[in-house]
Design a protein around this motif. Structure first.
Motif, mmCIF file in Angstrom:
data_model
loop_
_atom_site.group_PDB
_atom_site.id
_atom_site.type_symbol
_atom_site.label_atom_id
_atom_site.label_comp_id
_atom_site.label_asym_id
_atom_site.label_seq_id
_atom_site.Cartn_x
_atom_site.Cartn_y
_atom_site.Cartn_z
ATOM 1 N N ALA A 150 -5.263 0.125 -1.209
ATOM 2 C CA ALA A 150 -4.042 0.471 -1.938
ATOM 3 C C ALA A 150 -3.398 1.718 -1.337
ATOM 4 O O ALA A 150 -2.213 1.966 -1.525
ATOM 5 C CB ALA A 150 -4.383 0.714 -3.408
ATOM 6 N N ASN A 151 -4.192 2.502 -0.604
ATOM 7 C CA ASN A 151 -3.689 3.752 -0.003
ATOM 8 C C ASN A 151 -4.164 3.870 1.439
ATOM 9 O O ASN A 151 -5.372 3.757 1.707
ATOM 10 C CB ASN A 151 -4.236 4.963 -0.776
ATOM 11 C CG ASN A 151 -3.689 5.002 -2.188
ATOM 12 O OD1 ASN A 151 -2.579 5.475 -2.404
ATOM 13 N ND2 ASN A 151 -4.460 4.492 -3.144
ATOM 14 N N LEU A 152 -3.228 4.128 2.333
ATOM 15 C CA LEU A 152 -3.606 4.399 3.725
ATOM 16 C C LEU A 152 -3.400 5.883 3.992
ATOM 17 O O LEU A 152 -2.326 6.426 3.720
ATOM 18 C CB LEU A 152 -2.737 3.607 4.695
ATOM 19 C CG LEU A 152 -3.091 2.141 4.917
ATOM 20 C CD1 LEU A 152 -2.245 1.577 6.049
ATOM 21 C CD2 LEU A 152 -4.568 1.978 5.247
ATOM 22 N N VAL A 153 -4.435 6.537 4.525
ATOM 23 C CA VAL A 153 -4.359 7.963 4.829
ATOM 24 C C VAL A 153 -4.306 8.088 6.355
ATOM 25 O O VAL A 153 -5.315 7.980 7.044
ATOM 26 C CB VAL A 153 -5.571 8.711 4.226
ATOM 27 C CG1 VAL A 153 -5.505 10.189 4.574
ATOM 28 C CG2 VAL A 153 -5.602 8.517 2.703
ATOM 29 N N ASP A 154 -3.096 8.281 6.868
ATOM 30 C CA ASP A 154 -2.867 8.304 8.315
ATOM 31 C C ASP A 154 -3.352 9.640 8.897
ATOM 32 O O ASP A 154 -2.864 10.711 8.502
ATOM 33 C CB ASP A 154 -1.360 8.120 8.559
ATOM 34 C CG ASP A 154 -1.026 7.989 10.030
ATOM 35 O OD1 ASP A 154 -1.914 8.188 10.873
ATOM 36 O OD2 ASP A 154 0.157 7.683 10.333
ATOM 37 N N PHE A 209 0.848 -1.200 0.000
ATOM 38 C CA PHE A 209 0.000 0.000 0.000
ATOM 39 C C PHE A 209 0.876 1.240 0.000
ATOM 40 O O PHE A 209 2.043 1.186 0.411
ATOM 41 C CB PHE A 209 -0.932 0.015 1.236
ATOM 42 C CG PHE A 209 -0.194 -0.039 2.549
ATOM 43 C CD1 PHE A 209 0.269 1.122 3.160
ATOM 44 C CD2 PHE A 209 0.054 -1.259 3.173
ATOM 45 C CE1 PHE A 209 0.956 1.075 4.358
ATOM 46 C CE2 PHE A 209 0.744 -1.320 4.386
ATOM 47 C CZ PHE A 209 1.194 -0.152 4.973
ATOM 48 N N ALA A 210 0.307 2.351 -0.463
ATOM 49 C CA ALA A 210 1.007 3.637 -0.388
ATOM 50 C C ALA A 210 0.562 4.331 0.888
ATOM 51 O O ALA A 210 -0.616 4.239 1.275
ATOM 52 C CB ALA A 210 0.668 4.480 -1.606
ATOM 53 N N ALA A 241 -17.452 7.133 1.091
ATOM 54 C CA ALA A 241 -16.065 7.262 0.634
ATOM 55 C C ALA A 241 -15.646 8.729 0.732
ATOM 56 O O ALA A 241 -16.402 9.613 0.332
ATOM 57 C CB ALA A 241 -15.947 6.768 -0.806
ATOM 58 N N GLY A 242 -14.492 8.974 1.278
ATOM 59 C CA GLY A 242 -13.995 10.343 1.398
ATOM 60 C C GLY A 242 -14.300 10.983 2.748
ATOM 61 O O GLY A 242 -13.789 12.049 3.063
ATOM 62 N N ASP A 294 -12.747 3.851 -3.199
ATOM 63 C CA ASP A 294 -12.674 2.519 -2.569
ATOM 64 C C ASP A 294 -11.247 2.007 -2.421
ATOM 65 O O ASP A 294 -11.006 1.009 -1.728
ATOM 66 C CB ASP A 294 -13.484 1.505 -3.400
ATOM 67 C CG ASP A 294 -14.984 1.750 -3.235
ATOM 68 O OD1 ASP A 294 -15.367 2.452 -2.273
ATOM 69 O OD2 ASP A 294 -15.760 1.260 -4.080
ATOM 70 N N ASP A 295 -10.283 2.663 -3.066
ATOM 71 C CA ASP A 295 -8.878 2.225 -2.959
ATOM 72 C C ASP A 295 -8.157 2.886 -1.776
ATOM 73 O O ASP A 295 -6.943 2.681 -1.610
ATOM 74 C CB ASP A 295 -8.107 2.572 -4.244
ATOM 75 C CG ASP A 295 -8.538 1.694 -5.401
ATOM 76 O OD1 ASP A 295 -9.000 0.568 -5.131
ATOM 77 O OD2 ASP A 295 -8.438 2.144 -6.562
ATOM 78 N N GLY A 296 -8.860 3.678 -0.978
ATOM 79 C CA GLY A 296 -8.210 4.356 0.147
ATOM 80 C C GLY A 296 -8.932 4.084 1.453
ATOM 81 O O GLY A 296 -10.126 3.833 1.469
ATOM 82 N N ARG A 297 -8.179 4.085 2.554
ATOM 83 C CA ARG A 297 -8.788 3.926 3.889
ATOM 84 C C ARG A 297 -8.096 4.878 4.848
ATOM 85 O O ARG A 297 -6.874 5.081 4.781
ATOM 86 C CB ARG A 297 -8.602 2.512 4.433
ATOM 87 C CG ARG A 297 -9.515 1.457 3.847
ATOM 88 C CD ARG A 297 -10.950 1.530 4.354
ATOM 89 N NE ARG A 297 -11.174 0.752 5.549
ATOM 90 C CZ ARG A 297 -11.401 -0.576 5.552
ATOM 91 N NH1 ARG A 297 -11.438 -1.256 4.432
ATOM 92 N NH2 ARG A 297 -11.613 -1.211 6.688
ATOM 93 N N ALA A 298 -8.882 5.461 5.762
ATOM 94 C CA ALA A 298 -8.299 6.251 6.841
ATOM 95 C C ALA A 298 -7.616 5.295 7.817
ATOM 96 O O ALA A 298 -8.122 4.201 8.079
ATOM 97 C CB ALA A 298 -9.401 7.032 7.549
#
Ligand SMILES: Cc1cc2nc3c(=O)[nH]c(=O)nc-3n(C[C@H](O)[C@H](O)[C@H](O)COP(=O)(O)OP(=O)(O)OC[C@H]3O[C@@H](n4cnc5c(N)ncnc54)[C@H](O)[C@@H]3O)c2cc1C
Length: 288
Positions: free
Chosen positions: A49-53, A6-7, A163-164, A26-30
């Motif tokens: 695919a993406n983690l948003v810390d 994941f990025a 999402a978002g 759908d490719d990102g999660r908090a």
């Protein structure tokens, strides 16, 4: 036991986080404390695919009074909830519940926002939020909206978040001074999720129940607000026969799964036992 690739992104504002999450869909999660999400990723039950810390966003942390409400930032950890003097004084059921979540290591990182946003019926805080009639502050692509906790949970891991969306804070009306409270949780061992648990907040006046609210954990696909059970107790002096009727009403709304924590019938019964115990302890703590 190794998560997929994941990025990693670390925004410094809510606006930036919402922008990233909206972009990834759908490719990102908090990512908050990571103590539900990362285990799911290790089991490949979640493969973002993406983690948003959210850990770098200072605005999401802390506890403050706002008129008759208390507002808790989503990234406030369970450890911080236990240590908050304001919460201990005004809404002590939050401390009592946090102390029964997992173990100190998990509580140092696990956040209040992550616990309520996750949508796992085993999480302890959601039923407490229904009991306290909390409201969730959510920032999304179209700006801020507020969602009642009692309308937030729609199914296992299925909530009103889109999402978002970033859950930014939890707003809780302070219960009446002198209220009684209790969170009773049956678990197989320290650090376990509930076999069944019940939250009670109760106000007494002249020896009678003036207000009562009851929530149940892990005995259905969502946390449950036992509205009918609480109504039965209104105006009563918690006589045993009335408590028995309320407990039966609480049991009636449960629909637990049969799993490693026991057969469904047993877990329903335990929801009743936890409700009775929480009522008893809340009553003992309430000032009439
Ligand atoms: C060994 C162990 C035992 C545990 N026992 C218990 C227990 O007894 N009771 C209990 O309640 N929990 C328990 N947990 C879970 C723990 O409390 C988690 O910390 C919590 O459920 C999730 O919080 P988090 O901050 O770790 O969130 P994360 O794991 O980071 O996120 C969880 C989910 O919520 C979403 N999310 C998180 N924050 C936000 C936000 N601000 N806005 C939008 N979405 C968000 C994430 O995208 C993810 O889908 C346990 C965990 C472990 C590892």
């Amino acid at each position: 036991m190794i998560p997929g690739a994941f990025a990693y992104h670390r925004p410094s504002s809510v606006k930036e986080a919402v922008g990233l999450l909206a972009q990834f869909g759908d490719d990102g999660r908090a990512l908050a404390g990571g103590h539900s999400l990362v285990p799911m990723m290790k089991l490949r039950l979640a493969t973002p695919a993406n983690l948003v810390d959210l850990g770098g966003i200072a605005d999401l942390k802390g506890v403050r009074a706002d008129g008759n409400d208390i507002v808790i930032g989503a990234m406030t950890t369970q450890h911080d909830v236990i240590g908050s003097q304001l919460l201990g004084d005004k809404i002590p059921i939050l401390r009592e519940t946090s102390e029964q979540i997992a173990d100190p290591q998990v509580r140092y990182l696990g956040t209040l926002g992550g616990n309520v946003a996750n949508g796992d019926p085993g999480n302890d805080m959601p039923a407490v939020m229904l009991t306290l009639n909390a409201t969730y502050h959510v920032m999304g692509k179209r700006g801020e909206r507020r969602i009642a906790a009692r309308e937030f949970y729609q199914g296992a891991y299925f909530t009103a978040l889109e999402a978002g969306d970033v859950l930014t804070a939890v707003r809780i009306p302070v219960p009446a001074a002198g209220h009684g409270y209790a969170y009773e949780k049956l678990k197989r061992k320290v650090g376990d999720y509930a076999t069944a648990a019940a939250a009670v907040v109760l106000t007494m006046s002249g020896g009678k129940v003036a207000a009562c609210s009851i929530g149940l954990t892990n005995v259905a696909e969502t946390p449950l607000w036992a509205e009918e059970a609480a109504k039965i107790l209104g105006g009563s002096a918690l006589e045993p026969a009335t408590v028995k009727r309320a407990v039966a009403a609480a049991e009636k709304i449960t629909a637990p799964a049969t799993d490693a924590r026991g057969p469904a019938q047993y877990r329903t019964k335990m929801a009743g036992v936890m409700t009775a115990r929480a009522l008893q302890r809340a009553f003992a703590r309430a000032h009439s």
